[in-house]
Scaffold this active site. Structure first.
Site, mmCIF file in Angstrom:
data_model
loop_
_atom_site.group_PDB
_atom_site.id
_atom_site.type_symbol
_atom_site.label_atom_id
_atom_site.label_comp_id
_atom_site.label_asym_id
_atom_site.label_seq_id
_atom_site.Cartn_x
_atom_site.Cartn_y
_atom_site.Cartn_z
ATOM 1 N N GLY A 221 -17.520 -20.636 -10.919
ATOM 2 C CA GLY A 221 -17.473 -21.963 -10.336
ATOM 3 C C GLY A 221 -16.114 -22.600 -10.464
ATOM 4 N N ILE A 222 -16.131 -23.921 -10.513
ATOM 5 C CA ILE A 222 -14.910 -24.687 -10.648
ATOM 6 C C ILE A 222 -14.736 -25.064 -12.111
ATOM 7 C CG2 ILE A 222 -16.023 -26.932 -10.285
ATOM 8 C CD1 ILE A 222 -13.583 -27.710 -8.578
ATOM 9 N N GLY A 223 -13.497 -25.222 -12.533
ATOM 10 C CA GLY A 223 -13.265 -25.620 -13.911
ATOM 11 C C GLY A 223 -12.196 -24.777 -14.572
ATOM 12 N N ILE A 225 -12.260 -22.706 -17.265
ATOM 13 C CA ILE A 225 -12.527 -21.310 -17.644
ATOM 14 C C ILE A 225 -12.514 -20.386 -16.430
ATOM 15 C CG2 ILE A 225 -14.266 -19.753 -18.588
ATOM 16 C CD1 ILE A 225 -14.868 -21.870 -20.705
ATOM 17 N N GLU A 244 -22.003 -19.237 -5.622
ATOM 18 C CA GLU A 244 -22.479 -20.483 -5.032
ATOM 19 C C GLU A 244 -21.307 -21.344 -4.595
ATOM 20 O OE1 GLU A 244 -23.124 -22.321 -9.439
ATOM 21 O OE2 GLU A 244 -24.129 -20.611 -8.574
ATOM 22 N N ILE A 319 -23.059 -25.899 -22.710
ATOM 23 C CA ILE A 319 -22.740 -27.016 -23.587
ATOM 24 C C ILE A 319 -22.915 -26.619 -25.045
ATOM 25 C CG2 ILE A 319 -23.515 -29.324 -24.298
ATOM 26 C CD1 ILE A 319 -24.029 -29.885 -21.298
ATOM 27 N N GLY A 342 -26.852 -22.925 -10.384
ATOM 28 C CA GLY A 342 -27.085 -21.515 -10.093
ATOM 29 C C GLY A 342 -26.994 -20.610 -11.299
#
Length: 454
Positions: A221-223, A225, A244, A319, A342
């Site tokens: 995804g985004i971010g 890491i 996704e 988290i 997802g």
């Protein structure tokens, strides 16, 4: 069975007007859909209409949205109630204060709640690209469950915006399927990657060096890491994307040929996603690009589809993780923070894939210095990924492999990748819970830290 044909022409002419005129069809008690690529002109007009007309009991459903969210302000309380399938920062406070709500659901199943009539929609607010010479518009960066909303809503209100990229795939809709049309050109919301921390960079290096093979198909995804992983893949070969979402971090790898999708089992040669968030450069890249296939979330996130990709490598975040491998990803204690998304779709699909790798990555500590590896999850927190789904848990201190491991073995593996200053306390807590093996048994039956995939 997942492939949808373009929404073909129908015998209808849309009503053209202003945003203020378009939203007057919204009535008290309506169920309203708002797409991830937020048409803010329409949502602002909807909020103003709701207050002026003194509407009551309207419900707004949406995934993660960006920018302002005017219908969750306190002066809209009682007029609109938001039910998010995935929280963004713009509705987090309202949700935690009880003025908005959260629907925990796998991203793969969000289209189903509309198609099965579980949530009957009265109105869908969307933005689309201008119609081409054949009259077809594109949903651009947000197909996800938006297509299902368009297919089932009683009234579709569309903002036609020249800044929406024309993407290939499932998000094609003929102009005549729109009921009310507003023409307004407005740049899309853009997001730019933040500078990663040393922990993020270390995690990215571990994943790239040990768990991503040449020819792998990636979900990320985004971010920080995901970007850290992507930055470490410059020497890899023939990678693919089935995700996704993806963002700008993929672009340099496409330019260099590292990501070419040539060894994918499904959709070979195609970069597959269901929504996008990033910079204008990303939107320019996907515009009219036949390599990019924007698909319905019922396809991209279906574990049956995902498992068919050989060497499927899913990289997700968390988290906190407890000693047994239970993963909290949508909440901080009782406070909902994001959503199921997802994560489970892809972790399960990747785990069943031939040569697949299911990864959860998180820094060992929070920004406040608290351990993310915990004896037990925080009171009120929700388990998104069960202990049976967890395979690889990665922090900046190493890789813990949990699949096929007992509870005591899991505790030892997770403590070994916790922050060094937290390990003694965690060992004490593991002992209290009967999760420490006697040293003689541990030495005799010790297992390798994690199986190599390279």
């Amino acid at each position: 069975m997942h492939r949808h044909e373009p929404m073909a022409p129908v015998n209808k002419t849309p009503m053209i007007g202003s945003a203020e005129e378009a939203v007057t069809c919204i009535k008290s008690g309506d169920n309203i859909f708002g797409m991830a690529a937020t048409p803010s002109l329409l949502t602002n007009a909807m909020a103003a209409h709701g207050k002026a007309a003194r509407l009551e009991g309207c419900t707004v459903y949406h995934l993660h949205t960006e920018g302002d969210c005017p219908y969750v302000t306190e002066d809209c309380d009682g007029i609109f109630r938001t039910k998010s399938f995935f929280l963004g920062g713009n509705v987090r406070k309202a949700t935690q204060e009880g003025r908005a709500d959260y629907v925990p659901i796998f991203l793969s199943e969000t289209p189903r709640v509309f198609r099965k009539g579980i949530v009957p929609l009265d109105v869908a607010l969307v933005q689309v690209s201008p119609p081409d010479k054949h009259g077809f518009c594109s949903l651009g960066t947000s197909v996800d469950c938006t297509r299902a909303a368009l297919q089932t809503a009683r009234t579709v209100i569309a903002m036609i915006n020249k800044h929406v990229p024309r993407t290939h795939g499932d998000g094609i809709i003929h102009y005549t399927n729109l009921d009310r049309v507003v023409y307004h050109d407005q740049p899309l919301y853009t997001s730019h990657a933040k500078e990663g921390s040393p922990a993020d960079d270390a995690i990215g290096k571990l994943i790239a060096e040990h768990l991503v093979v040449d020819g792998a198909t990636l979900q990320l995804g985004i971010g920080n890491i995901p970007n850290a992983v992507l930055s470490q893949l410059t020497d890899h070969k023939d990678l693919g994307i089935h995700s996704e979402m993806f963002s700008d971090g993929v672009l340099p790898l496409v330019d260099s040929g590292v990501v070419n999708n040539s060894r994918k089992t499904l959709d070979r040669g195609k970069l597959v996603s269901t929504f996008l968030v990033g910079s204008q450069a990303l939107y320019d890249f996907v515009d009219d690009n036949p390599v990019v296939d924007m698909r319905d979330a019922a396809y991209t996130n279906d574990p049956h589809v995902i498992r068919q990709q050989d060497r499927m490598t899913a990289i997700n975040s968390a988290i906190e993780v407890d000693f047994t491998g239970q993963v909290v990803a949508d909440s901080i204690g009782t406070r909902i923070y994001s959503g199921v998304g997802g994560q489970v779709d892809f972790l399960r699909g990747a785990a069943l894939s031939d040569g697949g790798v299911a990864i959860l990555a998180l820094p060992s500590r929070t920004h406040k210095g608290l351990s993310r590896i915990v004896p037990a999850i925080a009171p009120g927190a929700g388990v998104v990924t069960t202990r049976a789904h967890a395979h690889y848990i990665i922090t900046e201190y190493g890789i813990a492999y949990l699949y096929g491991r007992s509870l005591s073995e899991r505790a030892e593996a997770l403590i070994a990748v916790a922050h060094p200053d937290d390990r003694e306390h965690l060992r004490e807590e593991a002992t209290k819970r009967g999760l420490r093996r006697p040293a003689s048994i541990a030495r005799r039956f010790d297992l390798p830290s994690f199986p190599s995939v390279r």
